[in-house]
Scaffold this motif. Structure first.
Motif, PDB file in Angstrom:
ATOM      1  N   SER A  35     130.485  98.367 -59.901  1.00 24.96           N
ATOM      2  CA  SER A  35     129.934  97.426 -58.924  1.00 24.96           C
ATOM      3  C   SER A  35     129.507  98.184 -57.682  1.00 24.96           C
ATOM      4  N   LEU A  75     130.608  96.493 -54.294  1.00 23.05           N
ATOM      5  CA  LEU A  75     132.007  96.661 -53.916  1.00 23.05           C
ATOM      6  C   LEU A  75     132.294  98.093 -53.483  1.00 23.05           C
ATOM      7  N   LEU A 132     140.562  99.348 -53.647  1.00 24.56           N
ATOM      8  CA  LEU A 132     139.462  98.424 -53.913  1.00 24.56           C
ATOM      9  C   LEU A 132     138.211  99.172 -54.352  1.00 24.56           C
ATOM     10  N   MET A 133     137.957 100.313 -53.721  1.00 21.55           N
ATOM     11  CA  MET A 133     136.797 101.121 -54.085  1.00 21.55           C
ATOM     12  C   MET A 133     136.923 101.662 -55.507  1.00 21.55           C
ATOM     13  N   GLY A 184     136.132  98.925 -57.850  1.00 24.32           N
ATOM     14  CA  GLY A 184     134.687  98.750 -57.932  1.00 24.32           C
ATOM     15  C   GLY A 184     134.029  99.833 -58.752  1.00 24.32           C
ATOM     16  N   THR A 222     132.665  98.951 -49.329  1.00 30.16           N
ATOM     17  CA  THR A 222     134.024  99.355 -48.981  1.00 30.16           C
ATOM     18  C   THR A 222     134.016 100.682 -48.234  1.00 30.16           C
TER      19      THR A 222
END
Length: 397
Positions: free
Chosen positions: A209, A212, A200-201, A204, A216
């Protein structure tokens, strides 16, 4: 940052104090390095262009480890996630009712004091841009926005620019219950959850982002705290060669965005290094001993103060001397920063801890509270206590 009392209470993990102190020192060296126009330009270059040999070696090799300021802040974020969440992930969690007033006092009072100091120093030594100065130094020649900076949640201006990280620190602090619920829900699947967070990081990072990416990072620390026993078991099984391999991997990951520019997920890989470093300082005896060394631990216990006050000192030295020599500025600004850090810690940060504890003690469940209300407030803390223990337990937080 600002977890002095929480980490002291977690005596098993005092080596993390030292890691935070080393990270704060790296941030100071980073800002001294940006005084040099050549180094400042190299940092902003994304690896493109030609550089003098000393600039290339300092920036695009593992030597960057010594002044990897942004990467040190990523380690701060993961450390905060670990340390702040830990009291709420134990079998007898801390009180949510007392958490918020204590946390707000502990962060905001030192921040406001640092802004006053920065403003006084900027008035004493005017921040006047010049063509001979670095791009980073000249960015600080602007009108201060003290009230906006003091709020934190809107970011930070140039008066004391390291406060940019406190925007995310405060947002995480406010959302901590969500992180804790998520970590508890994952249970034994927390370690696979770590992999998901890094993915997820990276996403981002690719989407550019900050929300994000940074939020995270705190989640990584929270999950590491929830899985601390498993991590400890793994670490105790590793031999010397495995630990040395982890150290080598962490150096590569930390400097990855500089060793392999332009690396699209360089922030995510650097954060992975931050998690590895925390694992190392949690479990590996030599790293724990280093973190508990007197000088390193002194730095760690004062790391928040050092982080808050060092940049105004670096800038005042630079503007007063009109210097572009990073080494000369470091030789003057570092000892001054350490001296002011000790004063700031004794007069501002440590008293703010005491005031935060007092603010927490104000939130006490009276003995006469009804049974239903007492059960509800007990659930907020993750447990329900008998009436005769309720007030005593809250006072003991």
């Amino acid at each position: 940052m600002g977890e002095y009392n929480e980490l002291q209470a977690t005596s098993r993990y005092t080596g993390l104090d030292g890691l935070r102190g080393l990270a704060a020192l790296v941030v100071v060296i980073h800002h001294c390095g940006l005084v040099s126009p050549q180094l400042s330009a190299a940092v902003d270059s994304n690896g493109t262009g030609s550089f003098e040999p000393w600039v290339w070696w300092t920036t695009f090799t593992p030597l960057h480890l010594l002044w990897a300021g942004h990467e040190a802040v990523y380690t701060f974020f993961i450390l905060s996630g670990f340390v702040i969440a830990l009291p709420f992930l134990r079998n007898s969690p801390s009180s949510w009712a007392t958490y918020y007033p204590k946390r707000l006092v502990r962060i905001y009072l030192p921040v406001w004091a640092s802004l006053v100091i920065a403003l006084l120093m900027a008035w004493t030594v005017p921040r006047t841009a010049g063509s001979e100065l670095s791009y980073w130094v000249n960015l600080h020649d602007e009108a201060p926005h003290v009230l906006a900076d003091a709020f934190l949640l809107r970011g930070a201006g140039s008066l004391n620019s390291p406060l940019w990280s406190l925007q995310w620190e405060m947002l995480f602090s406010l959302l901590l219950p969500i992180y804790v619920i998520g970590a508890r829900s994952l249970g034994r699947y927390g370690l696979p959850g770590l992999l998901g967070l890094f993915i997820l990081m990276a996403a981002g990072n690719l989407m550019r982002s900050p929300l994000l990416v940074y939020m995270t990072m705190f989640g990584v620390g929270v999950l590491m705290a929830s899985q601390r026993e498993v991590l400890g078991q793994w670490g105790r099984k590793l031999g010397r060669s495995a630990w040395l391999g982890l150290i080598a991997a962490s150096v590569i990951l930390l400097c990855s965005r500089w060793l392999f520019p332009p690396l699209p997920v360089g922030i995510a890989t650097a954060a992975l290094d931050g998690a590895l470093l925390i694992f190392v300082f949690l479990v590996w005896p030599p790293a724990i001993s280093l973190g508990n060394g007197s000088l390193v631990r002194w730095l760690g216990l004062r790391s928040f103060s050092l982080y808050l006050i060092h940049e105004p000192i670096v800038l005042s030295v630079t503007f007063a001397l009109r210097s572009t020599n990073a080494f000369h500025v470091l030789m003057l600004a570092l000892p001054l920063s350490l001296l002011v850090t000790e004063v700031f810690f004794r007069l501002i940060e440590r008293p703010s801890h005491r005031l935060a504890e007092a603010a927490g003690r104000v939130i006490v469940i009276p003995p006469g509270v009804g049974t239903k209300d007492r059960k509800l407030m007990g659930k907020l803390r993750g447990r329900t206590l008998p009436p005769h223990e309720e007030t005593k337990a809250v006072k003991g937080q």
